[in-house]
Design an enzyme around this catalytic site. Structure first.
Site, PDB file in Angstrom:
ATOM      1  N   LYS A 174      23.755  99.948 -22.987  1.00  0.00           N
ATOM      2  CA  LYS A 174      24.069 100.897 -21.653  1.00  0.00           C
ATOM      3  C   LYS A 174      25.340 100.119 -21.253  1.00  0.00           C
ATOM      4  CE  LYS A 174      24.103 100.021 -17.438  1.00  0.00           C
ATOM      5  NZ  LYS A 174      25.617 100.545 -17.037  1.00  0.00           N
ATOM      6  N   GLU A 248      26.043  86.351 -19.715  1.00  0.00           N
ATOM      7  CA  GLU A 248      27.365  86.073 -19.786  1.00  0.00           C
ATOM      8  C   GLU A 248      27.995  86.617 -18.429  1.00  0.00           C
ATOM      9  OE1 GLU A 248      28.591  84.468 -22.390  1.00  0.00           O
ATOM     10  OE2 GLU A 248      26.915  84.647 -23.900  1.00  0.00           O
ATOM     11  N   CYS A 282      36.926  87.381 -18.443  1.00  0.00           N
ATOM     12  CA  CYS A 282      36.176  86.384 -17.924  1.00  0.00           C
ATOM     13  C   CYS A 282      36.473  84.816 -17.945  1.00  0.00           C
ATOM     14  CB  CYS A 282      34.546  86.338 -18.471  1.00  0.00           C
ATOM     15  SG  CYS A 282      34.533  86.607 -20.238  1.00  0.00           S
ATOM     16  N   GLU A 379      36.189  84.340  -7.950  1.00  0.00           N
ATOM     17  CA  GLU A 379      36.904  85.080  -9.262  1.00  0.00           C
ATOM     18  C   GLU A 379      37.435  86.371  -8.586  1.00  0.00           C
ATOM     19  OE1 GLU A 379      33.952  86.763 -11.759  1.00  0.00           O
ATOM     20  OE2 GLU A 379      35.135  86.326 -13.497  1.00  0.00           O
TER      21      GLU A 379
END
Ligand code: NAD
Length: 478
Positions: A174, A248, A282, A379
């Site tokens: 997905k 992750e 990331c 972040e």
């Protein structure tokens, strides 16, 4: 309009639902995709289960699986230009990045794991009981749901598909709703490679589709790449049948610039480390700890290099920095920047939207940042460089390790001893010394603490997609 792939057939969503994907370079509509609902999730999981039990896949010799994976790599390369352009249109990344990083990285991942198919071994273990043979087998986990983010859609799909298939699992992939198109194309190519129907299924859709997969009682494993917030949710969703989970998640990588660093080399590397893919990485270097003696020099050179980058649509060959993924994400980056200014950071360059169609944001450098400020902790996932000064190298380690994230870190120094002492003390899944963050199929990718569970790539991915079974045999007479 693109369809769902379930059990080898392409079809619209059972309830006919669709969603739209946009070109972030100008906000225009790129296409529509079927939006999978609960009924489609049930069908896809059932198809993956049937394929998992089917001897056509379950008993396929490992070297035949290897050939199929290798064929996918060939097909990715044959369709490389089409995939690169599609990735640039859907995600915004410069075409040069799509051509030189995304497409080759995808093909190489399939090749690397093609090699593993014939090398997934068990071992004979020296048990304490007399007349007893014990050996281990590595077996596929089963039906795996692979949920991916929008920042490197094609490559991250390969990071999951290649090892999952190499180990003999069946999958439902997905992609993120913002960037489904290259994953749809990849699923078409996988179909052409000759995998039996139902081994690879594709569901396009958003959070609800992902949640239905993660909660499904007949999914054995979820491999997820995305935000830490959603990762936490998935832990709850998967509790029902205690699914295997690989997560992750987010990061806020520190980049340490020591007093002896070659500042020009550090600036060249850190501009890429921070701003590659507009900071939507990331492992992006996202807080810069610079020895106070070099902080002003580093900041002014970083600001000059960042301001000189050419912003534009990814398809323009002159573009070095593409747009952000969406207006919503640009507003979020802008919110972080405004908060940094309000909390007392000094804006050196950037700090605003670009006045043109699309979701462009100027690369932004802040000086005088302190650890307590949000810009040093949150972040941002955008083109923002907060510079913090340090005086005491021992205190530096505690500051670098001070957040809940632990995905990546970087160290810039000419001193080997400084480099490796710091590399040992920093709590992160990858440490890059005098270089930018790069993934490689043969190594390891993943995070400590709130940056995730488990590792992708290399032999670690084989661990993530297999169960270990111990087989005991009494060798004497029963
Ligand atoms: P996201 O968490 O919003 O979405 C990721 C995927 O999860 C998408 O496919 C989305 O549809 C799906 N999803 C969203 N909510 C869900 C739910 N409740 N249940 C199930 N599925 C759900 O992340 P994003 O905005 O697409 O990506 C950016 C984030 O991904 C950043 O935090 C970044 O650090 C992280 N990321 C991590 C890595 C890594 O390797 N550690 C790599 C790339 C991106």
């Amino acid at each position: 309009m693109t369809d769902l792939l379930i059990g080898g057939s392409w079809r619209p969503a059972a309830d006919g639902a669709e969603f739209t994907t946009f070109d972030p370079a100008d906000g225009s509509v790129l296409g529509t995709c079927a939006k999978a609902g609960a009924a489609d999730v049930d069908l896809a999981v059932a198809a993956a289960r049937t394929a998992f039990d089917d001897p056509a896949w379950a008993e396929m010799p490992a070297h035949t699986r290897a050939r199929l994976l290798w064929r996918v790599a060939d097909l990715v390369e044959e369709h490389g230009e089409e995939l690169a352009e599609l990735e640039t249109r859907d995600n915004g990344q410069p075409l040069a990045v799509a051509r030189t990083v995304t497409v080759p990285g995808t093909a190489e991942h399939f090749r690397y794991f093609a090699g593993w198919c014939t090398k997934i071994e068990g071992s004979v273990l020296p048990v304490a009981y007399p007349d007893t043979l014990h050996y281990t087998r590595r077996e596929p986990v089963g039906v795996c749901a692979l949920i991916t983010p929008w920042n490197f859609p094609l490559m991250i799909a390969a990071w999951k598909l290649a090892p999952a298939l190499a180990c003999g699992n069946t999958v439902i992939i997905k992609p993120a709703e913002q960037t489904p198109l290259t994953t749809v194309k990849l699923a078409q190519l996988i179909g052409r490679a000759g995998f039996p129907p139902g081994v690879v299924n594709l569901l396009t859709g958003g959070a609800a589709t992902g949640a239905a997969l993660a909660e499904h009682p007949d999914v054995d494993k979820v491999s997820f790449t995305g935000s830490t917030a959603v990762g936490r949710t998935l832990v709850h969703y998967s509790a029902g049948n205690l699914k295997r989970l690989t997560l992750e998640l987010g990061g806020k990588a520190p980049s340490i610039i020591a007093a002896d660093a070659d500042i020009d080399a550090a600036v060249a590397g850190n501009v890429q480390g921070a701003l590659f893919n507009s900071g939507q990485v990331c492992a992006a270097y996202a807080r810069f700890y610079v020895d106070r003696k070099r902080a002003d020099e580093f900041t002014s050179k970083m600001a000059a290099a960042a301001a000189a980058l050419r912003l534009g649509p990814g398809l323009d060959p002159d573009t070095q920095l593409g747009p952000l993924i969406s207006e919503e994400h640009r507003a979020s980056v802008d919110g972080h920047v405004s908060l940094a200014t309000a909390q007392g950071a000094t804006l050196v360059t950037g700090g605003d939207r670009v006045d043109r169609p699309g979701f462009f944001y100027r690369p932004t450098v802040f000086a005088d940042v302190t650890d307590e400020m949000s810009i040093a902790q949150d972040e941002v996932f955008g083109p923002v460089v907060p510079v913090l000064a340090y005086d005491d190298p021992d205190e530096l380690v505690a500051r670098a390790n001070g957040l809940e994230y632990g995905l990546a870190a970087s160290i810039w120094t000419d001193d080997l001893s400084t480099a490796h002492r710091l590399a040992a003390r920093i709590r992160a899944g990858a440490v890059f010394i005098n270089m930018i963050h790069v993934p490689d199929a043969a190594t390891t990718w993943g995070g400590y603490r709130a940056s995730g569970w488990g590792r992708e790539m290399g032999p670690y991915a084989i661990d993530a997609y297999t169960e270990v079974k111990g087989v005991w045999t009494h060798l004497g007479k029963p």
